[in-house]
Design a protein around this motif. Structure first.
Motif, PDB file in Angstrom:
ATOM      1  N   TYR A 136       1.287 -10.359   1.008  1.00 41.24           N
ATOM      2  CA  TYR A 136       0.746  -9.196   0.308  1.00 41.24           C
ATOM      3  C   TYR A 136       1.507  -7.914   0.643  1.00 41.24           C
ATOM      4  O   TYR A 136       1.050  -6.823   0.322  1.00 41.24           O
ATOM      5  N   GLY A 137       2.651  -8.051   1.306  1.00 43.62           N
ATOM      6  CA  GLY A 137       3.374  -6.880   1.776  1.00 43.62           C
ATOM      7  C   GLY A 137       4.122  -6.136   0.689  1.00 43.62           C
ATOM      8  O   GLY A 137       4.076  -6.487  -0.497  1.00 43.62           O
ATOM      9  N   ALA A 138       4.851  -5.099   1.115  1.00 40.56           N
ATOM     10  CA  ALA A 138       5.541  -4.209   0.181  1.00 40.56           C
ATOM     11  C   ALA A 138       6.559  -4.934  -0.684  1.00 40.56           C
ATOM     12  O   ALA A 138       6.825  -4.511  -1.819  1.00 40.56           O
ATOM     13  N   LEU A 139       7.135  -6.028  -0.192  1.00 44.87           N
ATOM     14  CA  LEU A 139       8.142  -6.753  -0.966  1.00 44.87           C
ATOM     15  C   LEU A 139       7.527  -7.691  -2.002  1.00 44.87           C
ATOM     16  O   LEU A 139       8.245  -8.229  -2.843  1.00 44.87           O
ATOM     17  N   TYR A 140       6.217  -7.861  -1.951  1.00 39.04           N
ATOM     18  CA  TYR A 140       5.535  -8.802  -2.837  1.00 39.04           C
ATOM     19  C   TYR A 140       4.606  -8.112  -3.840  1.00 39.04           C
ATOM     20  O   TYR A 140       4.277  -8.691  -4.870  1.00 39.04           O
ATOM     21  N   ALA A 141       4.166  -6.908  -3.527  1.00 39.13           N
ATOM     22  CA  ALA A 141       3.113  -6.269  -4.305  1.00 39.13           C
ATOM     23  C   ALA A 141       3.572  -5.943  -5.727  1.00 39.13           C
ATOM     24  O   ALA A 141       4.663  -5.415  -5.936  1.00 39.13           O
ATOM     25  N   ASP A 142       2.731  -6.273  -6.692  1.00 42.82           N
ATOM     26  CA  ASP A 142       2.975  -5.912  -8.086  1.00 42.82           C
ATOM     27  C   ASP A 142       2.799  -4.403  -8.225  1.00 42.82           C
ATOM     28  O   ASP A 142       1.742  -3.868  -7.895  1.00 42.82           O
ATOM     29  N   PRO A 143       3.812  -3.673  -8.712  1.00 42.99           N
ATOM     30  CA  PRO A 143       3.687  -2.214  -8.825  1.00 42.99           C
ATOM     31  C   PRO A 143       2.654  -1.751  -9.851  1.00 42.99           C
ATOM     32  O   PRO A 143       2.188  -0.615  -9.783  1.00 42.99           O
ATOM     33  N   LEU A 144       2.293  -2.612 -10.801  1.00 45.27           N
ATOM     34  CA  LEU A 144       1.453  -2.155 -11.908  1.00 45.27           C
ATOM     35  C   LEU A 144       0.088  -1.611 -11.494  1.00 45.27           C
ATOM     36  O   LEU A 144      -0.406  -0.661 -12.105  1.00 45.27           O
ATOM     37  N   PRO A 145      -0.590  -2.172 -10.464  1.00 44.36           N
ATOM     38  CA  PRO A 145      -1.888  -1.603 -10.095  1.00 44.36           C
ATOM     39  C   PRO A 145      -1.816  -0.231  -9.437  1.00 44.36           C
ATOM     40  O   PRO A 145      -2.847   0.399  -9.210  1.00 44.36           O
ATOM     41  N   VAL A 146      -0.596   0.238  -9.098  1.00 47.31           N
ATOM     42  CA  VAL A 146      -0.480   1.526  -8.430  1.00 47.31           C
ATOM     43  C   VAL A 146      -1.062   2.628  -9.313  1.00 47.31           C
ATOM     44  O   VAL A 146      -0.717   2.737 -10.489  1.00 47.31           O
ATOM     45  N   GLY A 147      -1.917   3.407  -8.719  1.00 45.76           N
ATOM     46  CA  GLY A 147      -2.637   4.433  -9.468  1.00 45.76           C
ATOM     47  C   GLY A 147      -4.100   4.087  -9.614  1.00 45.76           C
ATOM     48  O   GLY A 147      -4.911   4.944  -9.955  1.00 45.76           O
ATOM     49  N   GLY A 148      -4.443   2.826  -9.330  1.00 43.34           N
ATOM     50  CA  GLY A 148      -5.832   2.404  -9.418  1.00 43.34           C
ATOM     51  C   GLY A 148      -6.591   2.669  -8.136  1.00 43.34           C
ATOM     52  O   GLY A 148      -6.009   2.781  -7.053  1.00 43.34           O
ATOM     53  N   ALA A 149      -7.896   2.761  -8.236  1.00 41.19           N
ATOM     54  CA  ALA A 149      -8.738   3.007  -7.072  1.00 41.19           C
ATOM     55  C   ALA A 149      -8.656   1.820  -6.114  1.00 41.19           C
ATOM     56  O   ALA A 149      -8.662   0.670  -6.532  1.00 41.19           O
ATOM     57  N   GLY A 150      -8.598   2.113  -4.824  1.00 37.72           N
ATOM     58  CA  GLY A 150      -8.597   1.072  -3.814  1.00 37.72           C
ATOM     59  C   GLY A 150      -7.246   0.423  -3.581  1.00 37.72           C
ATOM     60  O   GLY A 150      -7.162  -0.556  -2.845  1.00 37.72           O
ATOM     61  N   ILE A 151      -6.182   0.927  -4.188  1.00 35.33           N
ATOM     62  CA  ILE A 151      -4.845   0.373  -4.003  1.00 35.33           C
ATOM     63  C   ILE A 151      -4.105   1.272  -3.019  1.00 35.33           C
ATOM     64  O   ILE A 151      -3.663   2.363  -3.380  1.00 35.33           O
ATOM     65  N   PRO A 152      -3.960   0.853  -1.743  1.00 29.01           N
ATOM     66  CA  PRO A 152      -3.380   1.744  -0.722  1.00 29.01           C
ATOM     67  C   PRO A 152      -2.024   2.340  -1.088  1.00 29.01           C
ATOM     68  O   PRO A 152      -1.807   3.533  -0.822  1.00 29.01           O
ATOM     69  N   PRO A 153      -1.076   1.577  -1.703  1.00 26.52           N
ATOM     70  CA  PRO A 153       0.214   2.210  -2.013  1.00 26.52           C
ATOM     71  C   PRO A 153       0.109   3.409  -2.949  1.00 26.52           C
ATOM     72  O   PRO A 153       1.046   4.217  -3.012  1.00 26.52           O
ATOM     73  N   THR A 154      -0.995   3.529  -3.678  1.00 22.74           N
ATOM     74  CA  THR A 154      -1.181   4.709  -4.520  1.00 22.74           C
ATOM     75  C   THR A 154      -1.099   5.980  -3.676  1.00 22.74           C
ATOM     76  O   THR A 154      -0.542   6.996  -4.103  1.00 22.74           O
ATOM     77  N   LEU A 155      -1.653   5.920  -2.465  1.00 19.97           N
ATOM     78  CA  LEU A 155      -1.619   7.081  -1.572  1.00 19.97           C
ATOM     79  C   LEU A 155      -0.184   7.449  -1.221  1.00 19.97           C
ATOM     80  O   LEU A 155       0.197   8.622  -1.255  1.00 19.97           O
ATOM     81  N   LEU A 156       0.619   6.435  -0.898  1.00 19.10           N
ATOM     82  CA  LEU A 156       2.020   6.695  -0.570  1.00 19.10           C
ATOM     83  C   LEU A 156       2.780   7.209  -1.783  1.00 19.10           C
ATOM     84  O   LEU A 156       3.553   8.175  -1.678  1.00 19.10           O
ATOM     85  N   MET A 157       2.569   6.584  -2.949  1.00 17.89           N
ATOM     86  CA  MET A 157       3.307   7.008  -4.145  1.00 17.89           C
ATOM     87  C   MET A 157       2.965   8.446  -4.512  1.00 17.89           C
ATOM     88  O   MET A 157       3.822   9.191  -5.009  1.00 17.89           O
ATOM     89  N   GLN A 158       1.715   8.851  -4.269  1.00 17.87           N
ATOM     90  CA  GLN A 158       1.334  10.225  -4.540  1.00 17.87           C
ATOM     91  C   GLN A 158       2.079  11.178  -3.609  1.00 17.87           C
ATOM     92  O   GLN A 158       2.566  12.232  -4.035  1.00 17.87           O
ATOM     93  N   ASP A 159       2.206  10.800  -2.342  1.00 19.05           N
ATOM     94  CA  ASP A 159       2.957  11.637  -1.400  1.00 19.05           C
ATOM     95  C   ASP A 159       4.433  11.686  -1.772  1.00 19.05           C
ATOM     96  O   ASP A 159       5.073  12.750  -1.697  1.00 19.05           O
TER      97      ASP A 159
END
Length: 379
Positions: free
Chosen positions: A270-293
């Motif tokens: 489930y790490g950064a090399l495997y995660a599907d980028p499409l859910p980014v921006g959705g609630a509860g998706i931790p990488p959304t926080l990083l992408m916002q920064d």
């Protein structure tokens, strides 16, 4: 010396292995890929600078604080800053803690081994006795649950260790950006070599941790523990954050009976090399926080590249996530090459065969990752 050429690999990702053996990287070399990787790593360097400072602050100044309400303020608490915090006009330090908890849970490396040692427990006892000498309720709780305080201190050790790791990485990425601006970084292999050399240079930097309680300093990870940057924080970080991590809450069930998550920790992908980028921006998706920064710190040239894409600003966080994954494949390449059994350009057939087996082992882990998806520049 035997120099018989190696036979072509039969691995499903043989073309990538061929590229690595020829001096390339996991990510193909192109002008857009180079611009994306350097640009997003420049932003990431700025973000990591904020992250590591906060992690170190928490580990040193929030030691065993039961209610650390202001742990994200780095010691600078003011009404204006509080308003910005409530308005979410700040770095998302929660993502830094998310990565720390992934490392803490997955473990691995010398740090994990040290934190289970009698030497560590003895140091914990000294520090906690002093910190809690007047806190009778917590002292009573610790007697009933003797593992409670050591586990809290173990987590604080990971705050500090990740902070020290990111301090090096932040400077590395900002230096990479400066080199790109000066014209000395001209290709993806240049990026990989820059990162590899920096990792090797920092490999043996010591990882230590101490806290001040009253007028005394208490060591928790002394230099004598022998923990170092690369093997005891870098490699476990890649394993925990790049490869394993956690399933995103809200996307799968954590109910054991549902069996949507493997019970085998080793099979987590489930790490950064495997995660599907499409859910980014959705609630509860931790990488959304990083992408916002990252979004708030993009260099202008990268922002312009995104604006030229089909959707422009509409899927900006997703585009940033794709670029970020590309950059992490470059960092992974640098780590792979830095840990190679023999030089990548060796002409000894036996050494080449050992390197081939080593690379195929990495490809086995990456075959289900986003690696095949980033082989085409699609911004």
């Amino acid at each position: 010396m035997v120099t018989t050429p190696l036979k072509p690999s039969n691995h499903p990702l043989a073309d990538i292995i061929d590229r690595l053996e020829a001096g390339g990287a996991l990510l193909p070399d192109s002008e857009d890929n180079l611009l994306e990787v350097v640009g997003v790593l420049k932003s990431y360097g700025v973000v990591l600078d904020a992250y590591w400072r906060n992690l170190i602050y928490i580990s040193e100044h929030q030691f065993l604080e039961l209610f650390p309400f202001f742990k994200y303020f780095d010691g600078d608490v003011s009404f204006n800053k509080l308003l910005k915090h409530w308005w979410h006009d700040r770095f998302n330090y929660e993502f830094a803690e998310y990565c720390m908890k992934a490392m803490f849970w997955h473990g691995g490396g010398g740090l994990d081994t040290y934190l289970d040692s009698p030497e560590f427990l003895e140091l914990v006892q000294k520090a906690t006795n002093e910190k809690l000498k007047n806190n009778l309720p917590i002292k009573g709780l610790a007697k009933v649950f003797p593992d409670f305080l050591p586990e809290q201190v173990r987590q604080l050790c990971y705050y500090s260790a990740l902070g020290q790791f990111w301090k090096v990485m932040s400077k590395m990425f900002l230096d990479l950006s400066d080199s790109y601006d000066q014209g000395t970084i001209r290709s993806i292999p240049d990026v990989v070599e820059f990162i590899r050399a920096a990792l090797v240079a920092a490999a043996n930097e010591p990882i230590t941790y101490a806290v001040e309680i009253g007028d005394r300093t208490y060591d928790l990870i002394p230099k004598s523990a022998g923990l170092t940057f690369l093997m005891d924080t870098g490699v476990p970080y890649i394993n925990a954050v790049f490869f394993r991590s956690f399933p995103f809450m809200g996307t799968v069930s954590y109910n054991a009976q549902a069996r949507q998550i493997s019970s085998d920790q080793e099979r987590f992908n489930y790490g950064a090399l495997y995660a599907d980028p499409l859910p980014v921006g959705g609630a509860g998706i931790p990488p959304t926080l990083l992408m916002q920064d990252l979004r708030h710190n993009l260099p202008p040239y990268l922002h312009e590249l995104y604006q030229r894409s089909l959707r422009g600003e509409e899927d900006l966080r997703v585009r940033i996530c794709v670029s970020f994954q590309k950059s992490m494949f470059c960092v992974t390449t640098a780590a792979m090459l830095g840990l190679m059994p023999h030089a990548i350009d060796t002409i000894d057939a036996k050494e080449q065969q050992i390197n081939r087996k080593y690379l195929e082992g990495w490809m086995d882990r990456l075959i289900g990752s986003r690696l095949p998806n980033v082989q085409v520049c699609d911004v």
